[in-house]
Motif scaffolding. Structure first.
Motif, PDB file in Angstrom:
ATOM      1  N   ALA A 146       0.831  -1.200   0.000  1.00 53.91           N
ATOM      2  CA  ALA A 146       0.000   0.000   0.000  1.00 53.91           C
ATOM      3  C   ALA A 146       0.872   1.260   0.000  1.00 53.91           C
ATOM      4  O   ALA A 146       0.592   2.224  -0.727  1.00 53.91           O
ATOM      5  CB  ALA A 146      -0.920   0.003   1.226  1.00 53.91           C
ATOM      6  N   ILE A 147       1.942   1.252   0.793  1.00 59.67           N
ATOM      7  CA  ILE A 147       2.870   2.390   0.832  1.00 59.67           C
ATOM      8  C   ILE A 147       3.566   2.551  -0.514  1.00 59.67           C
ATOM      9  O   ILE A 147       3.712   3.662  -1.035  1.00 59.67           O
ATOM     10  CB  ILE A 147       3.904   2.202   1.961  1.00 59.67           C
ATOM     11  N   GLY A 200       4.233   6.128   5.356  1.00 58.27           N
ATOM     12  CA  GLY A 200       3.543   5.302   6.345  1.00 58.27           C
ATOM     13  C   GLY A 200       2.926   6.131   7.458  1.00 58.27           C
ATOM     14  O   GLY A 200       1.781   5.903   7.863  1.00 58.27           O
ATOM     15  N   LYS A 201       3.678   7.129   7.949  1.00 59.13           N
ATOM     16  CA  LYS A 201       3.158   7.992   9.019  1.00 59.13           C
ATOM     17  C   LYS A 201       1.963   8.811   8.537  1.00 59.13           C
ATOM     18  O   LYS A 201       0.965   8.962   9.265  1.00 59.13           O
ATOM     19  CB  LYS A 201       4.260   8.919   9.511  1.00 59.13           C
ATOM     20  N   ARG A 248      -6.411   0.985   8.631  1.00 55.66           N
ATOM     21  CA  ARG A 248      -7.067   0.296   7.512  1.00 55.66           C
ATOM     22  C   ARG A 248      -6.430   0.649   6.164  1.00 55.66           C
ATOM     23  O   ARG A 248      -6.477  -0.150   5.227  1.00 55.66           O
ATOM     24  CB  ARG A 248      -8.557   0.654   7.473  1.00 55.66           C
ATOM     25  N   SER A 249      -5.822   1.829   6.071  1.00 56.89           N
ATOM     26  CA  SER A 249      -5.191   2.216   4.808  1.00 56.89           C
ATOM     27  C   SER A 249      -4.037   1.285   4.461  1.00 56.89           C
ATOM     28  O   SER A 249      -3.669   1.139   3.286  1.00 56.89           O
ATOM     29  CB  SER A 249      -4.687   3.657   4.879  1.00 56.89           C
ATOM     30  N   MET A 250      -3.441   0.682   5.483  1.00 57.32           N
ATOM     31  CA  MET A 250      -2.335  -0.244   5.249  1.00 57.32           C
ATOM     32  C   MET A 250      -2.802  -1.560   4.630  1.00 57.32           C
ATOM     33  O   MET A 250      -1.988  -2.342   4.135  1.00 57.32           O
ATOM     34  CB  MET A 250      -1.601  -0.543   6.568  1.00 57.32           C
ATOM     35  N   PHE A 251      -4.088  -1.807   4.695  1.00 54.83           N
ATOM     36  CA  PHE A 251      -4.606  -3.059   4.157  1.00 54.83           C
ATOM     37  C   PHE A 251      -5.586  -2.828   3.012  1.00 54.83           C
ATOM     38  O   PHE A 251      -6.370  -3.710   2.666  1.00 54.83           O
ATOM     39  CB  PHE A 251      -5.256  -3.884   5.283  1.00 54.83           C
ATOM     40  N   ASP A 252      -5.525  -1.615   2.431  1.00 58.58           N
ATOM     41  CA  ASP A 252      -6.311  -1.349   1.230  1.00 58.58           C
ATOM     42  C   ASP A 252      -5.881  -2.315   0.124  1.00 58.58           C
ATOM     43  O   ASP A 252      -4.684  -2.536  -0.092  1.00 58.58           O
ATOM     44  CB  ASP A 252      -6.090   0.093   0.745  1.00 58.58           C
ATOM     45  N   GLY A 253      -6.850  -2.860  -0.553  1.00 64.65           N
ATOM     46  CA  GLY A 253      -6.555  -3.761  -1.663  1.00 64.65           C
ATOM     47  C   GLY A 253      -6.098  -5.146  -1.244  1.00 64.65           C
ATOM     48  O   GLY A 253      -5.672  -5.935  -2.093  1.00 64.65           O
TER      49      GLY A 253
END
Length: 322
Positions: free
Chosen positions: A256-257, A275-276, A285-290
């Motif tokens: 995601a990053i 990331g920050k 949750r943005s870290m696990f998008d897709g």
């Protein structure tokens, strides 16, 4: 080494490259819609899978839009797989000859000879211990990823709705004009941090799963395992799915990053800053998008790629014996 042995070694290395190329091109073309949807979902937290898919299907030429970016994807995955499998085979072959690397450590009878393990395995590749499997997988993936990173940047931007590129050449010129040569390596740090543990975990879990799925443990102690009902093809495919799901889930934050860095390098800067910002503005949750799309695509693409690759190598080895 004799001339004949050298020629056989060269031919073998070349065929590993070609087998990886064929398996990579096939899976990239078949699964391009999933890759495109993952990129669109990851580019913004406001995008959901259903909304993204509906937007594409309601727009002009939906089939063509779903396969947008196929050319760079096939180039990246095809040649990336060729480089990866070629280097992985060379690394594993070299590592198998080292006395400090455990060989024949999984899937066979405890204490039994290495040849028994080879015969009872669905794999046609060199047998290594867990540490060597993980290390060779990680090194080969990072090396291939570095070579193919410029194509990856072109692919991600071509798939994204942020850029109105009409050709790969135009995309390349735009990146070079605005960001210079460094623009083609945007997100490589996050890619390496994602790919190294992913590939290492994948090869480790893949080999362990094959050892357990291909044979059935005997009831009587000391009796050799017997082949399971899956067969070589089924074992390799199921092992690929298990390995891909495990490795993908653990490494998705870096993916995601990486996508954000490749789409908006000026905004996100580097992996730590990106990331920050994502955590602060959009939450965990943005870290696990897709993730669901990536799991589905990785499970299918990795399983297909490794199954096709190992089957091509198996057939080539059989033909060489005949």
């Amino acid at each position: 080494m004799s001339d004949g042995a050298a020629k056989r070694k060269t031919a073998s290395t070349g065929f590993h490259f070609l087998a990886g190329l064929g398996s990579g091109c096939t899976t990239a073309f078949l699964l391009q819609p999933a890759d495109l949807l993952k990129t669109r979902v990851q580019q913004s937290r406001s995008s959901t899978l259903s909304q993204t898919l509906r937007t594409i299907l309601d727009g002009p030429s939906p089939i063509r839009q779903l396969w947008r970016g196929t050319t760079p994807s096939v180039i990246r995955t095809g040649f990336g797989s060729a480089l990866y499998f070629g280097m992985l085979n060379s690394m594993r072959t070299y590592a198998a000859k080292l006395p400090t690397i455990p060989v024949g450590g999984v899937g066979g009878v405890a204490g039994g000879p290495a040849v028994l393990e080879v015969k009872s395995s669905s794999s046609v590749l060199p047998k290594l211990g867990n540490l060597a499997n993980g290390a060779t997988g990680a090194l080969a993936r990072v090396a291939a990823g570095f070579v193919m990173n410029p194509v990856t940047v072109l692919k991600v931007r071509y798939e994204s709705s942020y850029y109105a590129y009409t050709s790969l050449l135009g995309a390349g010129r735009d990146i070079m004009a605005k960001e210079g040569f460094r623009g083609f390596f945007a997100g490589f740090g996050a890619t390496a941090v994602r790919d190294a543990p992913y590939a290492g975990l994948y090869v480790l879990v893949y080999e362990q799963a094959k050892a357990r799925l291909h044979t059935v443990a005997p009831i009587i102690e000391g009796v050799a395992p017997v082949p399971s009902k899956y067969g070589a093809l089924g074992t390799n495919f199921l092992s690929g799915v298990i390995a891909a799901v495990s490795a993908t889930t653990l490494t998705n934050p870096f993916d995601a990053i990486k996508t954000r860095l490749q789409l908006m390098p000026a905004k996100y800067g580097n992996m730590v800053k990106a990331g920050k910002m994502m955590l602060r503005e959009e939450g965990v949750r943005s870290m696990f998008d897709g993730l669901s799309l990536r799991i589905g695509r990785k499970a299918l693409s990795s399983a297909l790629a490794w199954t096709v690759y190992e089957e091509l190598i198996r057939r080539a080895q059989r033909a060489a014996v005949v």
